[in-house]
Design a protein around this motif. Structure first.
Motif, mmCIF file in Angstrom:
data_model
loop_
_atom_site.group_PDB
_atom_site.id
_atom_site.type_symbol
_atom_site.label_atom_id
_atom_site.label_comp_id
_atom_site.label_asym_id
_atom_site.label_seq_id
_atom_site.Cartn_x
_atom_site.Cartn_y
_atom_site.Cartn_z
ATOM 1 N N LYS A 1 0.823 -1.215 0.000
ATOM 2 C CA LYS A 1 0.000 0.000 0.000
ATOM 3 C C LYS A 1 0.853 1.260 0.000
ATOM 4 O O LYS A 1 0.508 2.255 -0.645
ATOM 5 C CB LYS A 1 -0.924 -0.018 1.221
ATOM 6 C CG LYS A 1 -1.895 1.143 1.275
ATOM 7 C CD LYS A 1 -2.860 0.993 2.438
ATOM 8 C CE LYS A 1 -3.887 2.116 2.469
ATOM 9 N NZ LYS A 1 -4.854 1.958 3.578
ATOM 10 N N TYR A 2 1.988 1.207 0.722
ATOM 11 C CA TYR A 2 2.822 2.401 0.863
ATOM 12 C C TYR A 2 4.184 2.264 0.189
ATOM 13 O O TYR A 2 5.069 3.088 0.416
ATOM 14 C CB TYR A 2 2.995 2.735 2.350
ATOM 15 C CG TYR A 2 1.716 3.245 2.976
ATOM 16 C CD1 TYR A 2 1.312 4.559 2.780
ATOM 17 C CD2 TYR A 2 0.901 2.399 3.721
ATOM 18 C CE1 TYR A 2 0.131 5.034 3.332
ATOM 19 C CE2 TYR A 2 -0.282 2.865 4.273
ATOM 20 C CZ TYR A 2 -0.661 4.185 4.077
ATOM 21 O OH TYR A 2 -1.835 4.650 4.615
ATOM 22 N N ASP A 3 4.331 1.248 -0.648
ATOM 23 C CA ASP A 3 5.574 1.038 -1.392
ATOM 24 C C ASP A 3 6.785 0.996 -0.456
ATOM 25 O O ASP A 3 7.789 1.682 -0.669
ATOM 26 C CB ASP A 3 5.755 2.150 -2.444
ATOM 27 C CG ASP A 3 6.798 1.786 -3.483
ATOM 28 O OD1 ASP A 3 7.039 0.582 -3.701
ATOM 29 O OD2 ASP A 3 7.386 2.719 -4.070
ATOM 30 N N ILE A 4 6.677 0.193 0.577
ATOM 31 C CA ILE A 4 7.743 0.064 1.576
ATOM 32 C C ILE A 4 8.678 -1.067 1.156
ATOM 33 O O ILE A 4 8.239 -2.204 0.952
ATOM 34 C CB ILE A 4 7.151 -0.226 2.969
ATOM 35 C CG1 ILE A 4 6.134 0.859 3.350
ATOM 36 C CG2 ILE A 4 8.257 -0.297 4.020
ATOM 37 C CD1 ILE A 4 5.372 0.561 4.632
ATOM 38 N N PRO A 5 9.973 -0.808 1.004
ATOM 39 C CA PRO A 5 10.887 -1.808 0.447
ATOM 40 C C PRO A 5 11.234 -2.973 1.362
ATOM 41 O O PRO A 5 11.569 -4.059 0.889
ATOM 42 C CB PRO A 5 12.142 -0.997 0.110
ATOM 43 C CG PRO A 5 12.092 0.184 1.029
ATOM 44 C CD PRO A 5 10.641 0.499 1.193
ATOM 45 N N ASN A 6 11.187 -2.770 2.690
ATOM 46 C CA ASN A 6 11.613 -3.812 3.612
ATOM 47 C C ASN A 6 10.482 -4.158 4.576
ATOM 48 O O ASN A 6 9.893 -3.270 5.194
ATOM 49 C CB ASN A 6 12.832 -3.348 4.419
ATOM 50 C CG ASN A 6 13.991 -2.931 3.527
ATOM 51 O OD1 ASN A 6 14.625 -3.760 2.893
ATOM 52 N ND2 ASN A 6 14.258 -1.627 3.468
ATOM 53 N N LEU A 7 10.182 -5.444 4.699
ATOM 54 C CA LEU A 7 9.156 -5.853 5.653
ATOM 55 C C LEU A 7 9.700 -6.942 6.566
ATOM 56 O O LEU A 7 10.538 -7.753 6.174
ATOM 57 C CB LEU A 7 7.887 -6.308 4.936
ATOM 58 C CG LEU A 7 7.963 -7.489 3.955
ATOM 59 C CD1 LEU A 7 7.654 -8.793 4.665
ATOM 60 C CD2 LEU A 7 6.948 -7.259 2.825
ATOM 61 N N TYR A 8 9.213 -6.912 7.814
ATOM 62 C CA TYR A 8 9.738 -7.808 8.849
ATOM 63 C C TYR A 8 8.599 -8.385 9.683
ATOM 64 O O TYR A 8 7.602 -7.712 9.957
ATOM 65 C CB TYR A 8 10.690 -7.053 9.784
ATOM 66 C CG TYR A 8 11.905 -6.477 9.106
ATOM 67 C CD1 TYR A 8 13.086 -7.206 9.019
ATOM 68 C CD2 TYR A 8 11.879 -5.188 8.563
ATOM 69 C CE1 TYR A 8 14.214 -6.674 8.406
ATOM 70 C CE2 TYR A 8 12.993 -4.650 7.938
ATOM 71 C CZ TYR A 8 14.157 -5.398 7.865
ATOM 72 O OH TYR A 8 15.267 -4.878 7.250
ATOM 73 N N THR A 9 8.794 -9.616 10.103
ATOM 74 C CA THR A 9 7.929 -10.220 11.121
ATOM 75 C C THR A 9 8.751 -10.580 12.357
ATOM 76 O O THR A 9 8.214 -11.100 13.328
ATOM 77 C CB THR A 9 7.237 -11.481 10.576
ATOM 78 O OG1 THR A 9 8.235 -12.403 10.115
ATOM 79 C CG2 THR A 9 6.288 -11.137 9.443
ATOM 80 N N ASP A 10 10.053 -10.291 12.294
ATOM 81 C CA ASP A 10 10.963 -10.532 13.423
ATOM 82 C C ASP A 10 11.530 -9.194 13.878
ATOM 83 O O ASP A 10 12.205 -8.499 13.107
ATOM 84 C CB ASP A 10 12.096 -11.471 13.027
ATOM 85 C CG ASP A 10 13.053 -11.728 14.190
ATOM 86 O OD1 ASP A 10 12.688 -12.500 15.098
ATOM 87 O OD2 ASP A 10 14.155 -11.138 14.188
ATOM 88 N N LEU A 11 11.251 -8.836 15.118
ATOM 89 C CA LEU A 11 11.625 -7.519 15.635
ATOM 90 C C LEU A 11 13.137 -7.331 15.688
ATOM 91 O O LEU A 11 13.655 -6.265 15.319
ATOM 92 C CB LEU A 11 11.026 -7.338 17.032
ATOM 93 C CG LEU A 11 10.774 -5.905 17.478
ATOM 94 C CD1 LEU A 11 9.678 -5.274 16.650
ATOM 95 C CD2 LEU A 11 10.412 -5.872 18.952
#
Length: 328
Positions: free
Chosen positions: A45-55
């Motif tokens: 939705k916001y064109d975010i290059p990096n996504l994480y599910t581990d903090l």
């Protein structure tokens, strides 16, 4: 450019992003969510290059300079400290923590790692709160502060049907005081410091959180009265009453109009035009602090955040409001 990561994918995060994008120095580089599907949807939705599910992985990333935390209140302290310990600057949504003990641990981590920690309480950084500060001397000796924020929650209807959402769940350190009361309390502490005493009352709901409440606080030469609610509405403005006049603020949570009513009957409009979204000003403050190498704001300071949380702790003690975070 300051590369921001965001934790939390709810409506407040979206408002933050929209306001932050008004700054030419803001870059949205990462998002964290507990579920990969939600992280992917939000990133797209916001064109975010990096996504994480581990903090920990996000905190260790060289693609993130700072993080905005808008997770449930009970997660604020743990998540903030992880990022501070990795040298990342943290803008943490209000209330900054569940209690004063957590707040102290967060401040200690900020100072130990020499990185910025600021509570994202927008109203005290907005132009019309600055107008209050700049004109406070005009009303003479201040004798009373009054603030009200009562807004019937759409989630309360679900609550009455037996569906307890996060807003009314003590496991997430929620309720009226934490969600709305802090908007009344934080400006008070910012302007006048921590009160000498607090007398509190409140209505606890069946889930264990407060639906509404009130606080009467005393200082050496003035008092303060606060009322807050998520189960009823109020339309009262805030007032700072002095011997020479009274400052009237239309909305304590988002000052848009400020006037001084003098005792001779005259009225002075001290409203300042606001051209940016309300959350823009906290982002601006945060980025400026980062660039100057400071670890705290002079407005939303560590001391003010701690003082507000100590008053909240005492208020909760008096009304019997206990969070799961208090028992750790």
């Amino acid at each position: 450019m300051i590369r921001f990561g965001v934790i939390g994918t709810n409506w407040i995060t979206e408002q933050f992003i929209q306001a932050a994008l008004e700054s030419e120095e803001f870059a949205l580089s990462a998002v964290y969510s507990r579920t990969e599907e939600r992280a992917k949807d939000f990133a797209a939705k916001y064109d975010i290059p990096n996504l994480y599910t581990d903090l920990e992985s996000m905190a260790a990333s060289d693609q993130v300079d700072a993080v905005y935390i808008a997770s449930p209140n009970s997660f604020h302290a743990k998540q903030t400290i992880v990022f501070l310990n990795h040298g990342k600057h943290v803008l943490c949504e209000k209330p900054i923590a569940s209690n004063a003990a957590e707040t102290k641990a967060m401040i200690a981590a900020s100072q130990m790692n020499n990185v910025l920690l600021m509570e994202a309480l927008k109203s005290t950084l907005m132009p019309n709160f600055r107008a209050v500060v700049d004109n406070l001397h005009k009303i003479g000796t201040v004798r009373r502060y009054f603030a009200s924020y009562c807004q019937y929650s759409s989630r309360y209807d679900a609550f009455k049907q037996g569906n307890i959402l996060n807003a009314f769940n003590p496991a997430y350190s929620n309720g009226s005081l934490m969600d709305l009361g802090i908007y009344c309390l934080y400006p008070l502490v910012t302007l006048f410091g921590k009160p000498n005493s607090v007398q509190a009352a409140g209505v606890l709901l069946s889930s264990g959180v407060d639906g509404e409440g009130s606080m009467v606080m005393s200082y050496k030469d003035m008092d303060a009265v606060i009322q807050h609610s998520k189960i009823s509405n109020s339309y009262l403005p805030a007032e700072i009453q002095g011997e020479n006049g009274t400052i009237v603020i239309d909305k304590i949570n988002q000052p848009g109009s400020v006037r001084i009513h003098y005792k001779d009957g005259s009225v002075e409009d001290i409203t300042v035009p606001q051209v940016k979204p309300s959350m823009h000003y906290e982002v601006k403050e945060f980025i400026e602090l980062m660039k100057s190498g400071r670890v705290e704001s002079t407005v939303n300071s560590h001391a003010n955040s701690l003082a507000a949380m100590e008053v909240i702790d005492e208020t909760r003690r008096q009304i019997g409001l206990v969070f799961a975070a208090d028992l750790k």
